[in-house]
Write an enzyme that holds these catalytic residues in place. Sequence first.
Site, PDB file in Angstrom:
ATOM      1  NE  ARG A 130      43.576  37.071  37.968  1.00 17.05           N
ATOM      2  CZ  ARG A 130      43.988  35.870  37.591  1.00 17.05           C
ATOM      3  NH1 ARG A 130      45.217  35.473  37.851  1.00 17.05           N
ATOM      4  NH2 ARG A 130      43.181  35.047  36.956  1.00 17.05           N
ATOM      5  CE1 TYR A 139      43.350  42.730  35.384  1.00 17.27           C
ATOM      6  CE2 TYR A 139      42.389  42.102  37.496  1.00 17.27           C
ATOM      7  CZ  TYR A 139      42.238  42.545  36.191  1.00 17.27           C
ATOM      8  OH  TYR A 139      40.981  42.803  35.699  1.00 17.27           O
TER       9      TYR A 139
END
Length: 250
Positions: free
Chosen positions: A145, A148
Amino acid sequence: MSQPLRLAGKTVLVTAAGQGIGRASALAMAETGARVIATDVNADLLADLHHDAIETQVLDVLDDTAVQTTMNAKKPNVLFNCAGVVHHGTILDCTTDEWDFAFNLNVRAMFIATQAALPHMLEQGGGSIINMSSAVSSIIAAPNRFAYGASKAAVVGLTKSVAKDFVTQGIRCNAICPGTVESPSWHERVTALGEQLGSYDAALEQFVSRQPMGRVATADEIANLVVYLASDESAFTTGQTHVIDGGWAS
Ligand code: NAD
């Protein structure tokens, strides 16, 4: 005597209200007395969003002009910046285009929407801005991630800055930081991982096993927090990261 509805008198604008947390929040705020402008880039998703207190509008948060025009027309005193995208992968997988897209949708769009809505809130004597971050941000990291987590951490900084600058003028600005939440895009992420692992159930198990409560959240559980932050019941909280993650980051 019946109590007044918690959001009576509020005009709320929600981005990405077509599905998932945005949709659940739009419905929850309409149920609790707000006039809701539910926006999304995808008209099909808005087509079956029906409630007497909800007006739908197609709005791409990446279109600065459309965002400005919408804020001028609707003059919300509550803004829920919900739009966002999950980029999958580590720093070695991330192209500059993917990085830019994550930051444009997760952070820059929030900057533009907030900048456009804020003068109208100030004219009305106050307002509440609720920004969608994530537990995966400055709070914790999760595997794969990279863009993100970096972009959702930037949301925390943006939120604190706005809160600090306008705290004396009736403006509150808070971030919400959910753990994993059941939504259409989450189901797509489970499906994609399932294709790698050879089984949807194995992928589901991987997502759920990192949750101390043994389950992911429902979108309605996150919507309850959004209603609280939109309402005057939360009048003394601003500049905070409201973590709602079933104990994941504890
Ligand atoms: P989702 O990802 O299933 O749906 C996203 C919605 O955003 C769709 O309706 C889509 O049409 C809309 N959208 C996409 N691009 C847009 C644009 N340019 N302009 C306007 N709308 C656009 O919904 P979700 O999973 O509930 O995620 C909503 C937000 O919550 C995102 O910011 C996400 O990062 C955040 N979040 C989700 C989770 C989770 O596990 N689902 C956890 C933490 C945070």
